[in-house]
Design a protein around this motif. Structure first.
Motif, mmCIF file in Angstrom:
data_model
loop_
_atom_site.group_PDB
_atom_site.id
_atom_site.type_symbol
_atom_site.label_atom_id
_atom_site.label_comp_id
_atom_site.label_asym_id
_atom_site.label_seq_id
_atom_site.Cartn_x
_atom_site.Cartn_y
_atom_site.Cartn_z
ATOM 1 N N SER A 186 59.228 40.654 31.876
ATOM 2 C CA SER A 186 58.964 41.894 31.143
ATOM 3 C C SER A 186 59.688 43.071 31.774
ATOM 4 O O SER A 186 60.211 43.947 31.069
ATOM 5 C CB SER A 186 57.456 42.177 31.116
ATOM 6 O OG SER A 186 56.776 41.227 30.334
ATOM 7 N N GLU A 187 59.721 43.107 33.105
ATOM 8 C CA GLU A 187 60.364 44.233 33.784
ATOM 9 C C GLU A 187 61.828 44.356 33.383
ATOM 10 O O GLU A 187 62.328 45.466 33.145
ATOM 11 C CB GLU A 187 60.255 44.086 35.296
ATOM 12 C CG GLU A 187 60.871 45.266 36.033
ATOM 13 C CD GLU A 187 60.917 45.087 37.543
ATOM 14 O OE1 GLU A 187 61.145 46.085 38.246
ATOM 15 O OE2 GLU A 187 60.736 43.945 38.020
ATOM 16 N N MET A 188 62.522 43.228 33.297
ATOM 17 C CA MET A 188 63.939 43.277 32.939
ATOM 18 C C MET A 188 64.134 43.895 31.555
ATOM 19 O O MET A 188 64.986 44.769 31.359
ATOM 20 C CB MET A 188 64.554 41.879 32.972
ATOM 21 C CG MET A 188 66.032 41.860 32.622
ATOM 22 S SD MET A 188 66.746 40.199 32.579
ATOM 23 C CE MET A 188 66.746 39.779 34.308
ATOM 24 N N VAL A 189 63.328 43.476 30.580
ATOM 25 C CA VAL A 189 63.475 43.985 29.220
ATOM 26 C C VAL A 189 63.090 45.466 29.154
ATOM 27 O O VAL A 189 63.787 46.278 28.537
ATOM 28 C CB VAL A 189 62.620 43.166 28.239
ATOM 29 C CG1 VAL A 189 62.698 43.743 26.841
ATOM 30 C CG2 VAL A 189 63.071 41.709 28.228
ATOM 31 N N VAL A 190 61.978 45.826 29.799
ATOM 32 C CA VAL A 190 61.495 47.206 29.740
ATOM 33 C C VAL A 190 62.497 48.159 30.376
ATOM 34 O O VAL A 190 62.871 49.184 29.799
ATOM 35 C CB VAL A 190 60.123 47.319 30.430
ATOM 36 C CG1 VAL A 190 59.739 48.778 30.644
ATOM 37 C CG2 VAL A 190 59.061 46.613 29.603
ATOM 38 N N LYS A 191 62.950 47.834 31.575
ATOM 39 C CA LYS A 191 63.863 48.745 32.263
ATOM 40 C C LYS A 191 65.222 48.792 31.572
ATOM 41 O O LYS A 191 65.881 49.841 31.545
ATOM 42 C CB LYS A 191 64.005 48.342 33.725
ATOM 43 C CG LYS A 191 62.776 48.675 34.564
ATOM 44 C CD LYS A 191 63.043 48.508 36.044
ATOM 45 C CE LYS A 191 61.876 49.008 36.876
ATOM 46 N NZ LYS A 191 62.117 48.842 38.332
ATOM 47 N N ALA A 192 65.654 47.666 31.012
ATOM 48 C CA ALA A 192 66.911 47.674 30.263
ATOM 49 C C ALA A 192 66.789 48.575 29.039
ATOM 50 O O ALA A 192 67.726 49.310 28.688
ATOM 51 C CB ALA A 192 67.288 46.260 29.846
ATOM 52 N N THR A 193 65.637 48.545 28.382
ATOM 53 C CA THR A 193 65.413 49.407 27.219
ATOM 54 C C THR A 193 65.384 50.877 27.622
ATOM 55 O O THR A 193 66.011 51.723 26.983
ATOM 56 C CB THR A 193 64.092 49.032 26.531
ATOM 57 O OG1 THR A 193 64.112 47.647 26.170
ATOM 58 C CG2 THR A 193 63.866 49.871 25.290
ATOM 59 N N LEU A 194 64.645 51.189 28.698
ATOM 60 C CA LEU A 194 64.559 52.572 29.156
ATOM 61 C C LEU A 194 65.911 53.114 29.614
ATOM 62 O O LEU A 194 66.172 54.318 29.532
ATOM 63 C CB LEU A 194 63.539 52.677 30.294
ATOM 64 C CG LEU A 194 62.080 52.372 29.919
ATOM 65 C CD1 LEU A 194 61.189 52.415 31.151
ATOM 66 C CD2 LEU A 194 61.566 53.340 28.864
ATOM 67 N N ALA A 195 66.766 52.216 30.103
ATOM 68 C CA ALA A 195 68.103 52.627 30.551
ATOM 69 C C ALA A 195 69.125 52.632 29.416
ATOM 70 O O ALA A 195 70.309 52.880 29.647
ATOM 71 C CB ALA A 195 68.581 51.699 31.664
ATOM 72 N N ASN A 196 68.665 52.350 28.189
ATOM 73 C CA ASN A 196 69.537 52.343 27.003
ATOM 74 C C ASN A 196 70.671 51.330 27.106
ATOM 75 O O ASN A 196 71.787 51.576 26.624
ATOM 76 C CB ASN A 196 70.106 53.747 26.749
ATOM 77 C CG ASN A 196 69.048 54.758 26.370
ATOM 78 O OD1 ASN A 196 68.181 54.477 25.552
ATOM 79 N ND2 ASN A 196 69.094 55.925 26.984
ATOM 80 N N LEU A 197 70.387 50.186 27.735
ATOM 81 C CA LEU A 197 71.364 49.115 27.751
ATOM 82 C C LEU A 197 71.435 48.475 26.369
ATOM 83 O O LEU A 197 70.478 48.542 25.583
ATOM 84 C CB LEU A 197 70.999 48.062 28.793
ATOM 85 C CG LEU A 197 70.967 48.513 30.254
ATOM 86 C CD1 LEU A 197 70.754 47.307 31.174
ATOM 87 C CD2 LEU A 197 72.229 49.255 30.649
ATOM 88 N N ARG A 198 72.556 47.838 26.083
ATOM 89 C CA ARG A 198 72.713 47.168 24.790
ATOM 90 C C ARG A 198 72.052 45.798 24.875
ATOM 91 O O ARG A 198 72.502 44.926 25.618
ATOM 92 C CB ARG A 198 74.185 47.034 24.439
ATOM 93 C CG ARG A 198 74.403 46.406 23.059
ATOM 94 C CD ARG A 198 75.870 46.216 22.748
ATOM 95 N NE ARG A 198 76.050 45.455 21.514
ATOM 96 C CZ ARG A 198 77.202 44.920 21.133
ATOM 97 N NH1 ARG A 198 78.290 45.061 21.885
ATOM 98 N NH2 ARG A 198 77.285 44.232 20.010
ATOM 99 N N ILE A 199 70.989 45.598 24.096
ATOM 100 C CA ILE A 199 70.216 44.355 24.122
ATOM 101 C C ILE A 199 70.361 43.662 22.772
ATOM 102 O O ILE A 199 70.160 44.287 21.720
ATOM 103 C CB ILE A 199 68.727 44.622 24.407
ATOM 104 C CG1 ILE A 199 68.568 45.440 25.701
ATOM 105 C CG2 ILE A 199 67.947 43.320 24.513
ATOM 106 C CD1 ILE A 199 67.144 45.885 25.954
ATOM 107 N N VAL A 200 70.718 42.385 22.800
ATOM 108 C CA VAL A 200 70.808 41.590 21.578
ATOM 109 C C VAL A 200 70.021 40.298 21.794
ATOM 110 O O VAL A 200 69.582 39.991 22.905
ATOM 111 C CB VAL A 200 72.273 41.279 21.203
ATOM 112 C CG1 VAL A 200 73.044 42.562 20.946
ATOM 113 C CG2 VAL A 200 72.949 40.460 22.295
ATOM 114 N N GLU A 201 69.857 39.562 20.705
ATOM 115 C CA GLU A 201 69.028 38.364 20.741
ATOM 116 C C GLU A 201 69.734 37.223 20.019
ATOM 117 O O GLU A 201 70.405 37.457 19.005
ATOM 118 C CB GLU A 201 67.689 38.677 20.064
ATOM 119 C CG GLU A 201 66.591 37.673 20.309
ATOM 120 C CD GLU A 201 65.273 38.167 19.743
ATOM 121 O OE1 GLU A 201 64.291 38.216 20.484
ATOM 122 O OE2 GLU A 201 65.234 38.528 18.545
#
Length: 398
Positions: A186-201
């Motif tokens: 969860s930490e990886m996803v949350v911090k990546a989101t807060l840092a505005n990283l580009r997340i895809v699935e």
């Protein structure tokens, strides 16, 4: 140290955390190596061993994988050390229990090469084989926790906890991930989101693992750790929304009942309800104060971002303004109390109607408490924001 001399020739590290996985480790390594060779990807297989006692380390080395020893226990600890030690520009992590197919990593690599910072697998889109996931996890745990994560942070993914995911190494290192247990996912996803990283699935499949022993995951314990992390990194949902609801409901009810009793149908509300409503208002106000202090500390330490709206509020809310607002509320409570005392004196300090006394005393006490809390909070917030620098090292003789 586990950090390697990184080679620009290594594009991809396939990272496997390991704790006594000798039963399934070989097939996972061979699949990963087969993927690298079959797709012409310059890469390595890295095993982050967390203290195996079944010979997993020697087995991995014989198969040509690189092995690092991670003394600090925990799923997250093994992965953090593995990410730091990885040689690849990209890292794809996956469990070493043969539940994920390491021959089917092409969609992850393609998305990473296209510029994604984090590529999450989605088991619910790709398929979950019979027996691969307990019913409690499939129908309750994962949907609920993923739903809470989407509500709190809006990362644009459907499976928060998929163990197969790829990422750009430098982007994830910059997040300074800390958690050592299963909540690392969860930490990886949350911090990546807060840092505005580009997340895809991308869809991925989940198969029954090949181990004869029980998995390391503890359903309720690890589920709570995930939920706790999500709440701690979302002060709005932990403090603001429940606090604001409680404060407004308690305040409106208290003020309404201070005017007189209220009857709804056959049910009457009077001073008893008023007492509990005032307590609810104070509790709600405390939650809002905790949000403010938490946000101040978290943004100062750098583990929560500061939005533009928060920065405007923080710059406008000074110690002096907080003291003035708190003092005015406190004096309002004093004034209400004094007016009641004067009224009591007008009847020669004789007997009064108990309900009417409470109807005045409760708002007085509530504003006294809230005003005093605001004064103390303003001082505490000022202490948290005092500029400081690290203490200079003390010189020592030899």
């Amino acid at each position: 140290m586990n950090r390697p001399d990184r080679s620009p020739d290594v594009e991809l590290t396939i990272l496997m955390p390991c704790l006594n996985e000798a039963e399934t480790l070989e097939v996972c390594i061979r699949k990963a190596q087969g993927f690298l060779a079959g797709h012409g990807v310059a890469g390595e297989v890295l095993v982050a061993d967390n203290g195996s006692q079944d010979g997993s380390q020697d087995l991995a080395r014989r198969l040509g994988a690189r092995v690092i020893d991670v003394p600090r226990k925990g799923y997250g600890a093994a992965l953090i050390a593995g990410i730091e030690a990885a040689s690849g520009t990209y890292v794809i992590m996956g469990d070493a229990d043969d539940s994920y197919d390491f021959t089917a990593l092409a969609p992850f690599v393609e998305r990473l090469r296209s510029g994604a910072d984090l590529v999450m697998g989605n088991r619910f889109k790709g398929g979950i084989a019979p027996g691969a996931m307990p019913a409690l996890h499939r129908y309750v745990g994962n949907p609920v926790l993923s739903g809470i994560g989407r509500l709190f942070f809006r990362p644009g993914i459907g499976d928060f906890h998929c163990g197969l995911r790829g990422f750009r190494r430098e982007a994830i290192l910059a997040l300074a991930l800390q958690t050592t247990g299963m909540e690392f996912a969860s930490e990886m996803v949350v911090k990546a989101t807060l840092a505005n990283l580009r997340i895809v699935e991308v869809p991925t499949t989940l198969s029954p693992d090949g181990r004869s022993r029980a998995p390391h995951l503890r359903s309720w314990h690890d589920g709570w750790r995930h939920l706790r992390f999500l709440l701690m990194f979302s002060p709005r949902w932990l403090f603001i929304y429940p606090g604001l609801f409680a404060f407004l409901l308690g305040t409106v009810t208290t003020v309404t009942l201070a005017i007189g009793p209220v009857k709804v149908g056959a049910v009457g509300f009077d001073v008893t309800t008023m007492i509990y409503a005032s307590a609810l208002a104070v509790i709600g106000f405390q939650a809002l104060l905790f949000w403010w202090l938490t946000k101040l500390y978290a943004t100062a330490e750098g583990f929560l971002p500061a939005s533009a709206g928060y920065r405007r509020l923080a710059s406008a809310w000074t110690l002096e303004r907080g003291l003035i607002a708190g003092l005015l509320l406190f004096l309002l409570g004093v004034a209400i109390g004094v007016s009641q005392l004067v009224h009591w004196g007008s009847v020669d300090f004789g007997r009064q109607d108990a309900r009417e006394v409470v109807r005045v005393a409760v708002p007085s006490a509530m504003t006294l408490i809230i005003g005093f809390q605001m004064i103390m909070m303003s001082f505490f917030a000022a202490i948290l924001t005092v500029p400081h620098r690290s203490a200079a090292p003390t010189a020592t003789g030899v």
